[in-house]
Design a protein around this motif. Structure first.
Motif, PDB file in Angstrom:
ATOM      1  N   LEU A  79       0.852  -1.187  -0.025  1.00  0.00           N
ATOM      2  CA  LEU A  79      -0.002   0.018   0.100  1.00  0.00           C
ATOM      3  C   LEU A  79       0.921   1.465   0.019  1.00  0.00           C
ATOM      4  N   ASP A  80       0.412   1.973  -0.804  1.00  0.00           N
ATOM      5  CA  ASP A  80       1.201   3.448  -0.822  1.00  0.00           C
ATOM      6  C   ASP A  80       0.567   4.230   0.360  1.00  0.00           C
ATOM      7  N   LYS A  81       1.298   5.063   0.884  1.00  0.00           N
ATOM      8  CA  LYS A  81       1.193   5.757   2.033  1.00  0.00           C
ATOM      9  C   LYS A  81       0.095   6.982   1.813  1.00  0.00           C
ATOM     10  N   THR A  82       0.590   8.304   0.980  1.00  0.00           N
ATOM     11  CA  THR A  82      -0.106   9.200   0.973  1.00  0.00           C
ATOM     12  C   THR A  82      -1.310   9.076   0.010  1.00  0.00           C
ATOM     13  N   GLY A  83      -2.552   9.463   0.447  1.00  0.00           N
ATOM     14  CA  GLY A  83      -3.592   9.094  -0.300  1.00  0.00           C
ATOM     15  C   GLY A  83      -4.247   7.941  -0.315  1.00  0.00           C
ATOM     16  N   THR A  84      -3.473   7.085   0.153  1.00  0.00           N
ATOM     17  CA  THR A  84      -4.087   5.368   0.207  1.00  0.00           C
ATOM     18  C   THR A  84      -4.257   5.211   1.524  1.00  0.00           C
ATOM     19  N   ILE A  85      -3.355   5.134   2.373  1.00  0.00           N
ATOM     20  CA  ILE A  85      -3.510   4.679   4.046  1.00  0.00           C
ATOM     21  C   ILE A  85      -4.178   6.206   4.447  1.00  0.00           C
ATOM     22  N   GLY A  92      -2.554   2.002  -4.832  1.00  0.00           N
ATOM     23  CA  GLY A  92      -2.058   3.375  -4.909  1.00  0.00           C
ATOM     24  C   GLY A  92      -2.996   4.391  -5.593  1.00  0.00           C
ATOM     25  N   ASP A  93      -2.869   5.489  -5.435  1.00  0.00           N
ATOM     26  CA  ASP A  93      -3.784   6.753  -6.092  1.00  0.00           C
ATOM     27  C   ASP A  93      -3.096   7.592  -6.977  1.00  0.00           C
ATOM     28  N   GLY A  94      -1.780   7.687  -6.704  1.00  0.00           N
ATOM     29  CA  GLY A  94      -0.942   8.657  -7.518  1.00  0.00           C
ATOM     30  C   GLY A  94      -0.505   8.346  -8.878  1.00  0.00           C
ATOM     31  N   VAL A  95       0.112   9.395  -9.598  1.00  0.00           N
ATOM     32  CA  VAL A  95       0.527   9.281 -10.993  1.00  0.00           C
ATOM     33  C   VAL A  95       1.693   8.496 -10.702  1.00  0.00           C
ATOM     34  N   ASN A  96       2.346   8.687  -9.735  1.00  0.00           N
ATOM     35  CA  ASN A  96       3.608   7.807  -9.640  1.00  0.00           C
ATOM     36  C   ASN A  96       3.439   6.406  -9.213  1.00  0.00           C
ATOM     37  N   ASP A  97       2.452   6.188  -8.865  1.00  0.00           N
ATOM     38  CA  ASP A  97       1.985   4.580  -8.500  1.00  0.00           C
ATOM     39  C   ASP A  97       1.514   3.982  -9.848  1.00  0.00           C
ATOM     40  N   ALA A  98       1.466   4.741 -10.958  1.00  0.00           N
ATOM     41  CA  ALA A  98       0.618   3.818 -11.910  1.00  0.00           C
ATOM     42  C   ALA A  98       1.562   2.835 -12.566  1.00  0.00           C
TER      43      ALA A  98
HETATM   44 MG    MG Z   1      -0.307   8.484  -3.134  1.00  0.00          MG
END
Ligand code: MG
Ligand code: ADP
Length: 287
Positions: free
Chosen positions: A37-43, A231-237
């Protein structure tokens, strides 16, 4: 596998806010052994707020003026903080973002750097005087950014994000389902560990550069595990795309949703263990 039971399964999942892009993803979800799990915006909710600023008024003005050029949630938090304080922002002559590290800007005769230790180190800024403060903020789970103007340390700003209400329960359920749970973040180790501890995660991969998240997923796959990435971010894609199952947060970016195999509406983390249970139930019906 009977197509009918899979269709029924994806339909039922959709009614619950779990949007599978195809039946094959529902079929494979029960095989998962690990989840990242990504941290920011996910958790966390992904809406950070400034909690502390230490420095003079000029530093605050230059800090916010520089961050105005960044689209990062951390930058938005800083700009919002100065808007409240009625501080006038200056025009920026030059701006560049340094992914995973911070930003660099020129405003009139001032050269401004805002970011983490690595950024300060790369520019040979002496931050000795701020080290203890930095550690204290991070131990509290805050993201602290250092500010340097014309080659000298000038201040520090701390930002805190709130953990989602159901994060603790969702992680507990994932563990009960037998999954290994891992947190992945670009943030520093101490902040990441603090947030992880609050939600019951004991495996943390921190200080990962935006371009390196997919590699981390691959490393776990190379251990022979079926792994999901959330994840939620562009960098998670790229990480969402490479994972055995990519799970996008419905409130996240379009890019993340496109790269994923399944989207959970509203970013409700409890839908993840529910998706696994639904996949198990569907498979049981088929066999
Ligand atoms: Mg994030
Ligand atoms: P995350 O995975 O939390 O989105 P990033 O990889 O985007 O993290 O950023 C990692 C770190 O780089 C941040 O914790 C921060 O220290 C620094 N950073 C990134 N963007 C900015 C910015 N606009 N201003 C200051 N620091 C930044």
């Amino acid at each position: 596998a009977t197509p009918t039971s899979i269709m029924v399964g994806t339909g039922r999942a959709a009614e619950n806010g779990i949007l599978f892009k195809g039946g094959e993803h529902l079929e494979r979800t029960h095989e998962l052994e690990a989840i990242i799990l990504d941290k920011t915006g996910t958790i966390t909710k992904g809406k950070p707020e400034v909690t502390e600023f230490e420095g003079d008024q000029e530093t605050l003005q230059l800090l916010a003026s520089a961050e105005k050029g960044s689209e990062h949630p951390l930058a938005e938090a800083i700009v919002a903080y100065t808007t409240e304080k009625d501080i006038e922002l200056k025009d920026v002559d030059d701006f560049s973002a340094i992914p995973g590290h911070g930003i660099e800007a020129t405003i009139s005769t001032s050269h401004i750097l805002v970011g983490n230790r690595k950024l300060m180190h790369d520019h040979q800024i002496d931050i000795e005087i701020a080290e203890q403060q930095l550690v204290d903020f991070e131990t509290d789970g805050k993201t602290a950014m250092l500010i340097a103007i014309n080659g000298e340390y000038r201040g520090i700003v701390a930002v805190a994000d709130t953990i989602k209400d159901t994060a603790i329960d969702a992680i507990k359920e994932l563990k009960e389902l037998g999954l290994e749970v891992i947190m992945l973040t670009g943030d520093n180790e101490r902040t990441a560990n603090s947030i992880a501890k609050q939600v019951g995660i004991d495996q943390v991969i921190a200080q990962v550069l935006p371009g390196e998240k997919a590699e981390k997923v691959k490393e776990i796959q190379l251990q022979g595990k079926k792994v999901a990435m959330v994840g939620d971010g562009v960098n998670d894609a790229p990480a969402l795309a490479i994972a055995d199952i990519g799970i996008a947060i419905g409130t996240g970016t379009e890019v993340a949703i496109e790269a994923a195999d399944v989207t959970i509406l509203g970013g409700e983390l409890l839908l993840i263990p529910q998706a696994i249970k639904m996949s198990k139930a569907t498979i049981k019906n088929i066999r």
